[in-house]
Design a protein around this motif. Structure first.
Motif, PDB file in Angstrom:
ATOM      1  N   PRO A 163       0.556  -2.773  -9.203  1.00  0.00           N
ATOM      2  CA  PRO A 163       0.070  -3.621  -8.108  1.00  0.00           C
ATOM      3  C   PRO A 163       1.169  -4.544  -7.590  1.00  0.00           C
ATOM      4  O   PRO A 163       2.028  -4.995  -8.361  1.00  0.00           O
ATOM      5  N   ALA A 164       1.136  -4.836  -6.303  1.00  0.00           N
ATOM      6  CA  ALA A 164       2.128  -5.740  -5.719  1.00  0.00           C
ATOM      7  C   ALA A 164       2.057  -7.117  -6.362  1.00  0.00           C
ATOM      8  O   ALA A 164       3.085  -7.780  -6.550  1.00  0.00           O
ATOM      9  N   THR A 197       1.197   4.074  -6.495  1.00  0.00           N
ATOM     10  CA  THR A 197       0.895   2.664  -6.744  1.00  0.00           C
ATOM     11  C   THR A 197       1.207   1.843  -5.500  1.00  0.00           C
ATOM     12  O   THR A 197       1.872   2.307  -4.572  1.00  0.00           O
ATOM     13  N   GLU A 198       0.737   0.618  -5.499  1.00  0.00           N
ATOM     14  CA  GLU A 198       0.934  -0.243  -4.335  1.00  0.00           C
ATOM     15  C   GLU A 198       2.397  -0.641  -4.172  1.00  0.00           C
ATOM     16  O   GLU A 198       2.889  -0.803  -3.060  1.00  0.00           O
ATOM     17  N   ARG A 216      10.094   1.487  -3.083  1.00  0.00           N
ATOM     18  CA  ARG A 216       9.052   2.034  -2.213  1.00  0.00           C
ATOM     19  C   ARG A 216       8.844   3.516  -2.471  1.00  0.00           C
ATOM     20  O   ARG A 216       7.717   4.018  -2.474  1.00  0.00           O
ATOM     21  N   LYS A 260       0.175   2.483   4.771  1.00  0.00           N
ATOM     22  CA  LYS A 260      -1.149   3.089   4.653  1.00  0.00           C
ATOM     23  C   LYS A 260      -1.050   4.613   4.699  1.00  0.00           C
ATOM     24  O   LYS A 260      -1.746   5.319   3.981  1.00  0.00           O
ATOM     25  N   ALA A 268       0.052   5.719   1.487  1.00  0.00           N
ATOM     26  CA  ALA A 268      -0.986   5.466   0.484  1.00  0.00           C
ATOM     27  C   ALA A 268      -2.043   6.558   0.504  1.00  0.00           C
ATOM     28  O   ALA A 268      -2.565   6.959  -0.537  1.00  0.00           O
ATOM     29  N   TYR A 286       0.689  -2.852   4.677  1.00  0.00           N
ATOM     30  CA  TYR A 286      -0.274  -3.793   4.129  1.00  0.00           C
ATOM     31  C   TYR A 286       0.381  -5.167   4.134  1.00  0.00           C
ATOM     32  O   TYR A 286       1.367  -5.397   3.443  1.00  0.00           O
ATOM     33  N   ILE A 313       5.438  -2.982  -0.671  1.00  0.00           N
ATOM     34  CA  ILE A 313       4.209  -2.214  -0.562  1.00  0.00           C
ATOM     35  C   ILE A 313       4.407  -1.010   0.348  1.00  0.00           C
ATOM     36  O   ILE A 313       4.993  -1.113   1.416  1.00  0.00           O
TER      37      ILE A 313
END
Length: 457
Positions: A270-271, A122-123, A114, A39, A42, A30, A36
């Protein structure tokens, strides 16, 4: 070195190409933020935490080793003076493999972040020097001077002291404590325009009350309030962010470390939040400086892959011991038992494949009886150790009211449901189950026959 970078890249070439380097990753990231998760990770993060970990970006060693290299530098060089200016102005940063100083960002610590983000779904995530530093930093970032917090009345003693004494004294931040199971009380405690955070533990320390995370998050969302959940007691078992929580904090000294040899914490969220916490001018993590050592980050990153296996065994033994203790007539508190008030709730929100948690409590009603039991278990039958903390491979026992909850007043402990004789047991997995159970039964049988005095230091 990230996946896809040839292992033949040398240190000298890396330095010479410093001004031209880009982050080495595939096109699945992302944006351009190295905290972050990808994908691919995620997608896995929405389901099983262990699957998410396995899908996270893997770091190889500088010379192609299967384990990443440790970046032990406190400070980082640049090839051109102009690069330094751009670093401090925020034009360049870790997203493009530029680093200033390890209090800000360190590549090895960044990698652990990470992994923690993948684990919690989470991001982004950032790892700190202790669990309390993670908790205090995120609260100070989210709640300004004179702000308000709604929190569970049953919390780890250190967190309770932070909210009750330290934040009001230093920042004018006040907290209203509520029964986290009383959703009407949560709604009533939120003050529009003042309340910034609802804070609680996924499984409370030490009473093992299970929070209805989806419902509390719904209440907070309707009021525009951020939800912060301490998930120290239930990594893998419960995933608060997957259930709606905004931020998840950990003392990763516990289950995630597993060795009772490391002090560390993490903030997962969140980032945008994590970046604000690392801001050079206003970031709580950057300015308070609870920096994780890169060598600690490496150690922890090597332990995360087998967290799921360890949690399964912790949980399986805790459930079996709880059942057997209950049959003996002991007053046992364990959310995996069907008579626990939140058993069905836990079943509905947990990853049942991993169990119902590795901690149980035995209420001996008085501190004297609790101490007698623990003395026998440690010194006569070797069932476990009298020590605080949890997640160790040996069983750890403590009388919570006089140890990890000692910061609370007698009234506060009574309100939180902490009995004077409550023995918290973090069940280990050494030895065989039958061997450890025989040790427990032997200690219990000696309680009426042996008198001793507890020596106070």
């Amino acid at each position: 070195m990230a996946t896809g970078v040839p292992p033949t890249t040398s240190i000298n070439n890396t330095i010479l190409n410093h001004n031209n380097k880009k982050r080495s990753s595939d096109n699945e990231d992302y944006g351009y933020n190295s905290m972050i998760i990808t994908k691919k990770a995620a997608i896995a993060a929405k389901e099983d935490p262990v699957a998410a970990l396995a899908s996270a970006r893997h770091e190889f060693g500088e010379h192609g080793g299967v384990n990443m290299s440790i970046e032990a530098s406190a400070t980082f060089t640049v090839m051109e003076p102009e690069t330094m200016r751009r670093l401090f102005s925020g034009e360049l940063g870790p997203d493009r493999d530029y680093f200033i100083y390890s209090r800000h960002f360190n590549p090895t610590v960044l990698n652990l972040g990470r992994l923690m983000a993948a684990l919690e779904g989470t991001e982004a995530a950032y790892c700190t020097a202790s669990g309390m530093s993670a908790i205090s930093s995120v609260l100070l970032q989210l709640v300004g001077a004179g702000g308000h917090i709604v929190a569970s009345q049953t919390l780890y003693g250190g967190t309770h002291a932070l909210l009750t004494h330290f934040l009001p004294r230093t920042s004018g931040i006040n907290t209203t404590f509520v029964d986290i199971c009383d959703h009407a009380a949560i709604k009533a405690a939120i003050v529009e325009g003042m309340t910034k955070v609802v804070y609680f533990e996924s499984v409370s320390n030490p009473t093992l009350t299970v929070a209805d995370i989806p419902e509390v998050c719904k209440i907070a969302r309707e009021k525009g309030v951020i939800v912060v959940v301490d998930n120290t007691f239930a990594p893998v078992v419960i995933s608060p962010a997957r259930l709606g929580a905004d931020v998840v904090v950990h003392s990763i000294s516990k289950y995630i470390s597993g060795g009772a040899d490391i002090i560390a914490g993490a903030v997962c969220g969140p980032a945008s939040l994590l970046n604000s916490m690392m801001d050079l001018h206003q970031g709580a993590l950057m300015l308070l400086g609870p920096t994780m050592n890169a060598k600690v980050a490496f150690e922890l990153s090597e332990r995360l892959p087998h967290l799921g296996l360890r949690m399964k065994e912790h949980c399986a033994r805790a459930l079996e011991f709880a059942k057997r203790m209950k049959k003996l007539g002991l007053k046992v508190i364990y959310p995996g038992l069907e008579d626990h008030p939140q058993h069905e709730l836990l079943k509905s929100i947990c990853s049942q494949e991993y169990g119902y948690g590795g901690i149980l409590c035995v209420d001996m009603e008085t501190e004297e009886r609790a101490n007698r039991l623990m003395y026998q278990l440690q010194n006569c039958t070797q069932f476990g150790f009298m020590a605080v903390s949890l997640g160790y491979y040996e069983t750890l026992m403590s009388c919570s009211g006089s140890s990890t909850s000692s910061e609370m007043s007698e009234e506060e402990k009574a309100r939180a449901g902490i009995s004077p004789g409550l023995v918290r047991m973090s069940i280990g997995y050494t030895g065989t189950l039958e061997q450890k159970w025989a040790q427990f039964e032997k200690a219990l049988g000696k309680l009426q026959d042996v008198k001793f005095s507890v020596r106070h230091k």
